[in-house]
Motif scaffolding. Structure first.
Motif, PDB file in Angstrom:
ATOM      1  N   ARG A  19      78.844 -19.794  64.380  1.00 15.98           N
ATOM      2  CA  ARG A  19      77.525 -19.496  63.608  1.00 15.98           C
ATOM      3  C   ARG A  19      77.497 -18.054  62.788  1.00 15.98           C
ATOM      4  O   ARG A  19      77.489 -18.480  61.460  1.00 15.98           O
ATOM      5  CB  ARG A  19      76.570 -19.917  64.090  1.00 15.98           C
ATOM      6  CG  ARG A  19      75.025 -20.389  63.484  1.00 15.98           C
ATOM      7  CD  ARG A  19      74.127 -19.598  63.905  1.00 15.98           C
ATOM      8  NE  ARG A  19      73.409 -21.135  64.876  1.00 15.98           N
ATOM      9  CZ  ARG A  19      73.681 -21.023  66.165  1.00 15.98           C
ATOM     10  NH1 ARG A  19      73.609 -19.965  67.014  1.00 15.98           N
ATOM     11  NH2 ARG A  19      73.407 -22.284  66.801  1.00 15.98           N
ATOM     12  N   ALA A  20      78.829 -17.542  63.462  1.00 11.43           N
ATOM     13  CA  ALA A  20      78.323 -16.179  63.378  1.00 11.43           C
ATOM     14  C   ALA A  20      78.770 -15.328  62.429  1.00 11.43           C
ATOM     15  O   ALA A  20      78.955 -15.382  61.239  1.00 11.43           O
ATOM     16  CB  ALA A  20      77.917 -15.096  64.734  1.00 11.43           C
ATOM     17  N   GLN A  23      78.402 -17.438  58.847  1.00  9.86           N
ATOM     18  CA  GLN A  23      77.353 -16.263  58.244  1.00  9.86           C
ATOM     19  C   GLN A  23      78.057 -15.784  57.722  1.00  9.86           C
ATOM     20  O   GLN A  23      77.420 -14.954  56.735  1.00  9.86           O
ATOM     21  CB  GLN A  23      75.955 -15.911  59.342  1.00  9.86           C
ATOM     22  CG  GLN A  23      75.381 -17.295  59.656  1.00  9.86           C
ATOM     23  CD  GLN A  23      74.422 -16.436  60.889  1.00  9.86           C
ATOM     24  OE1 GLN A  23      74.487 -16.183  62.129  1.00  9.86           O
ATOM     25  NE2 GLN A  23      72.731 -17.318  60.668  1.00  9.86           N
ATOM     26  N   GLY A  26      79.259 -16.336  54.337  1.00 12.87           N
ATOM     27  CA  GLY A  26      78.709 -16.432  53.608  1.00 12.87           C
ATOM     28  C   GLY A  26      77.407 -14.912  53.106  1.00 12.87           C
ATOM     29  O   GLY A  26      77.754 -15.212  52.191  1.00 12.87           O
ATOM     30  N   VAL A  27      77.674 -13.506  53.361  1.00 17.86           N
ATOM     31  CA  VAL A  27      77.483 -12.273  53.682  1.00 17.86           C
ATOM     32  C   VAL A  27      79.236 -12.003  52.540  1.00 17.86           C
ATOM     33  O   VAL A  27      78.640 -11.612  51.589  1.00 17.86           O
ATOM     34  CB  VAL A  27      77.631 -11.818  54.760  1.00 17.86           C
ATOM     35  CG1 VAL A  27      77.796  -9.916  54.560  1.00 17.86           C
ATOM     36  CG2 VAL A  27      76.481 -11.451  55.708  1.00 17.86           C
ATOM     37  N   ASP A  39      68.254 -10.336  50.194  1.00 14.26           N
ATOM     38  CA  ASP A  39      69.138 -12.013  51.018  1.00 14.26           C
ATOM     39  C   ASP A  39      70.958 -11.177  51.416  1.00 14.26           C
ATOM     40  O   ASP A  39      71.417 -12.375  52.502  1.00 14.26           O
ATOM     41  CB  ASP A  39      69.980 -13.004  49.841  1.00 14.26           C
ATOM     42  CG  ASP A  39      68.309 -13.454  49.282  1.00 14.26           C
ATOM     43  OD1 ASP A  39      67.686 -13.341  49.919  1.00 14.26           O
ATOM     44  OD2 ASP A  39      68.490 -13.830  47.340  1.00 14.26           O
ATOM     45  N   THR A  42      69.741 -10.753  55.065  1.00 13.29           N
ATOM     46  CA  THR A  42      68.695 -11.186  55.973  1.00 13.29           C
ATOM     47  C   THR A  42      70.301 -12.064  56.498  1.00 13.29           C
ATOM     48  O   THR A  42      69.838 -12.048  57.472  1.00 13.29           O
ATOM     49  CB  THR A  42      68.558 -11.674  55.323  1.00 13.29           C
ATOM     50  OG1 THR A  42      67.201 -11.354  54.394  1.00 13.29           O
ATOM     51  CG2 THR A  42      67.038 -12.680  55.734  1.00 13.29           C
ATOM     52  N   GLN A  43      70.730 -12.125  55.938  1.00 14.72           N
ATOM     53  CA  GLN A  43      71.921 -13.056  56.841  1.00 14.72           C
ATOM     54  C   GLN A  43      72.578 -12.409  57.537  1.00 14.72           C
ATOM     55  O   GLN A  43      73.674 -12.317  58.798  1.00 14.72           O
ATOM     56  CB  GLN A  43      73.199 -13.493  55.444  1.00 14.72           C
ATOM     57  CG  GLN A  43      73.862 -14.571  55.202  1.00 14.72           C
ATOM     58  CD  GLN A  43      73.088 -15.666  55.954  1.00 14.72           C
ATOM     59  OE1 GLN A  43      72.095 -15.891  55.646  1.00 14.72           O
ATOM     60  NE2 GLN A  43      74.096 -16.782  56.281  1.00 14.72           N
ATOM     61  N   ALA A  46      70.947 -12.428  60.452  1.00 15.57           N
ATOM     62  CA  ALA A  46      71.642 -13.429  61.544  1.00 15.57           C
ATOM     63  C   ALA A  46      72.803 -13.821  61.396  1.00 15.57           C
ATOM     64  O   ALA A  46      72.434 -14.240  63.030  1.00 15.57           O
ATOM     65  CB  ALA A  46      71.302 -14.520  59.994  1.00 15.57           C
ATOM     66  N   ALA A  47      73.656 -13.219  61.449  1.00 13.77           N
ATOM     67  CA  ALA A  47      75.152 -13.146  62.452  1.00 13.77           C
ATOM     68  C   ALA A  47      74.942 -11.793  63.005  1.00 13.77           C
ATOM     69  O   ALA A  47      75.803 -12.318  64.146  1.00 13.77           O
ATOM     70  CB  ALA A  47      75.810 -12.468  61.008  1.00 13.77           C
TER      71      ALA A  47
END
Length: 92
Positions: A19-20, A23, A26-27, A39, A42-43, A46-47
């Protein structure tokens, strides 16, 4: 210190790490696309939480295994406690 994790614990840690990984990818994409700073942060947060939870899970397993070991001298136990404390603090 050898870490032996049960299949369910291992699966949970690997899921958090995957998941990390997603993420973080995604970052990177968000930064490349010039997305909003809020944004991105925030991402990234989460990571970071996913990585921390994976690390804490690994340390908790190590603590559990150390408590179950028999035949350790008090010096061995103290040395192991110090090593685990150092690992724990490295995530703080």
């Amino acid at each position: 210190m050898q870490l032996d994790m049960a299949a369910d614990e291992l699966k949970s840690v690997l899921n958090r790490l995957r998941r990390a990984q997603g993420q973080i990818a995604g970052v990177i994409k968000m930064i490349e696309e010039g997305r909003d700073c809020e944004d991105v942060v925030t991402q990234l947060s989460a990571a970071s939480r996913a990585l921390d939870r994976a690390g804490f899970s690994i340390i908790a397993t190590g603590l559990e295994q150390c408590m179950a070991q028999e035949g350790q001298t008090p010096a061995d136990k103290e040395q192991m406690r110090a090593r685990l404390e150092k690992l724990f603090l490295s995530l703080a």
